[in-house]
Design a protein around this motif. Structure first.
Motif, mmCIF file in Angstrom:
data_model
loop_
_atom_site.group_PDB
_atom_site.id
_atom_site.type_symbol
_atom_site.label_atom_id
_atom_site.label_comp_id
_atom_site.label_asym_id
_atom_site.label_seq_id
_atom_site.Cartn_x
_atom_site.Cartn_y
_atom_site.Cartn_z
ATOM 1 N N LEU A 31 0.844 -1.192 0.000
ATOM 2 C CA LEU A 31 0.000 0.000 0.000
ATOM 3 C C LEU A 31 0.882 1.246 0.000
ATOM 4 C CD1 LEU A 31 -2.729 1.487 0.298
ATOM 5 C CD2 LEU A 31 -2.554 1.109 2.771
ATOM 6 N N ASN A 34 1.633 3.500 -3.052
ATOM 7 C CA ASN A 34 0.612 3.217 -4.067
ATOM 8 C C ASN A 34 -0.774 3.709 -3.647
ATOM 9 O OD1 ASN A 34 2.144 1.695 -6.151
ATOM 10 N ND2 ASN A 34 2.613 0.427 -4.372
ATOM 11 N N ARG A 35 -0.813 4.689 -2.756
ATOM 12 C CA ARG A 35 -2.106 5.225 -2.288
ATOM 13 C C ARG A 35 -2.629 6.291 -3.240
ATOM 14 N NH1 ARG A 35 0.544 5.239 3.014
ATOM 15 N NH2 ARG A 35 -0.417 3.585 4.231
ATOM 16 N N THR A 40 -6.619 4.690 -0.319
ATOM 17 C CA THR A 40 -6.718 3.291 -0.742
ATOM 18 C C THR A 40 -5.704 3.031 -1.857
ATOM 19 O OG1 THR A 40 -8.457 3.777 -2.372
ATOM 20 C CG2 THR A 40 -9.172 3.190 -0.136
ATOM 21 N N VAL A 41 -5.582 1.769 -2.252
ATOM 22 C CA VAL A 41 -4.626 1.414 -3.300
ATOM 23 C C VAL A 41 -5.074 2.030 -4.627
ATOM 24 C CG1 VAL A 41 -3.490 -0.466 -4.519
ATOM 25 C CG2 VAL A 41 -4.096 -0.759 -2.125
ATOM 26 N N SER A 45 -1.804 1.467 -10.069
ATOM 27 C CA SER A 45 -0.761 0.601 -9.505
ATOM 28 C C SER A 45 -1.227 -0.848 -9.503
ATOM 29 C CB SER A 45 -0.417 1.028 -8.077
ATOM 30 O OG SER A 45 0.127 2.317 -8.041
ATOM 31 N N GLN A 46 -2.486 -1.052 -9.122
ATOM 32 C CA GLN A 46 -3.023 -2.415 -9.130
ATOM 33 C C GLN A 46 -2.986 -2.983 -10.540
ATOM 34 O OE1 GLN A 46 -6.689 -3.306 -6.822
ATOM 35 N NE2 GLN A 46 -6.638 -1.109 -6.386
ATOM 36 N N GLY A 84 -9.010 -1.299 -1.768
ATOM 37 C CA GLY A 84 -7.942 -1.951 -1.011
ATOM 38 C C GLY A 84 -7.339 -0.986 -0.008
ATOM 39 N N TRP A 85 -7.285 -1.416 1.255
ATOM 40 C CA TRP A 85 -6.762 -0.581 2.339
ATOM 41 C C TRP A 85 -5.464 -1.139 2.913
ATOM 42 C CZ3 TRP A 85 -8.902 4.061 3.540
ATOM 43 C CH2 TRP A 85 -10.171 4.314 3.049
ATOM 44 N N ASP A 87 -1.661 -3.848 1.951
ATOM 45 C CA ASP A 87 -0.841 -4.482 0.924
ATOM 46 C C ASP A 87 -1.696 -5.511 0.195
ATOM 47 O OD1 ASP A 87 1.174 -2.995 2.111
ATOM 48 O OD2 ASP A 87 2.265 -4.727 2.888
ATOM 49 N N LEU A 88 -1.300 -5.847 -1.028
ATOM 50 C CA LEU A 88 -2.090 -6.778 -1.831
ATOM 51 C C LEU A 88 -1.282 -8.006 -2.224
ATOM 52 C CD1 LEU A 88 -3.867 -4.346 -4.319
ATOM 53 C CD2 LEU A 88 -4.708 -5.202 -2.114
ATOM 54 N N ASP A 116 -6.656 -8.278 -0.435
ATOM 55 C CA ASP A 116 -6.058 -7.493 0.644
ATOM 56 C C ASP A 116 -5.653 -8.411 1.796
ATOM 57 O OD1 ASP A 116 -8.438 -8.059 2.045
ATOM 58 O OD2 ASP A 116 -9.238 -6.030 1.805
#
Length: 137
Positions: A31, A34-35, A40-41, A45-46, A84-85, A87-88, A116
């Motif tokens: 995260l 990448n906010r 959030t993500v 980036s995702q 997403g709040w 790391d992924l 997440d």
């Protein structure tokens, strides 16, 4: 051989390869760094992490088959069912065995998911990748 260190966005976004086997490939994206403006993500980036995971999974398969590791994404669809709040965890899997196209190139259909830290689904990419063969093949 694939060299992830030559893909500049990976280092800039903190995306890291975790593991691969014949069934799936795993990456991790933090995260931190990448906010978006909401904390959030960031979807961009995702998307980068999803595309790279699918690319890596396909290129790895190609190399194991004695094919060139020259892979490009041809088409994709992505959805973001939840913000997403954290790391992924990014996971790539084939949705069907790769197959040879009339053009001579190979097609790989890949589903890539991002989850997440609570294992909630935050993104899904369905990608159509091509393994590109030299013209004289």
């Amino acid at each position: 051989m694939m060299q992830l260190e030559h893909i500049e966005p990976l280092a800039k976004l903190g995306i890291e390869w975790v593991s691969s086997d014949d069934a799936h490939t795993l990456f991790r994206m933090p995260l931190q760094g990448n906010r978006n403006d909401k904390g959030t993500v960031f979807a961009g980036s995702q998307y980068a992490a999803l595309v790279v995971a699918g690319w890596y999974h396909t290129a790895r398969w190609a190399g194991q088959q004695g094919l060139p590791e020259q892979v490009a994404i041809k088409d994709s669809q992505v959805s973001y069912p939840k913000a997403g709040w954290s790391d992924l965890d990014i996971e790539a899997r084939f949705t069907a065995p790769p197959d040879r196209r009339p053009s001579g190139h190979w097609r790989a259909r890949v589903e890539v998911t991002a989850r997440d830290d609570s294992a909630d689904l935050v993104a899904v990419l369905t990608g159509d990748y091509r393994i590109l063969l030299p013209v004289d093949s």
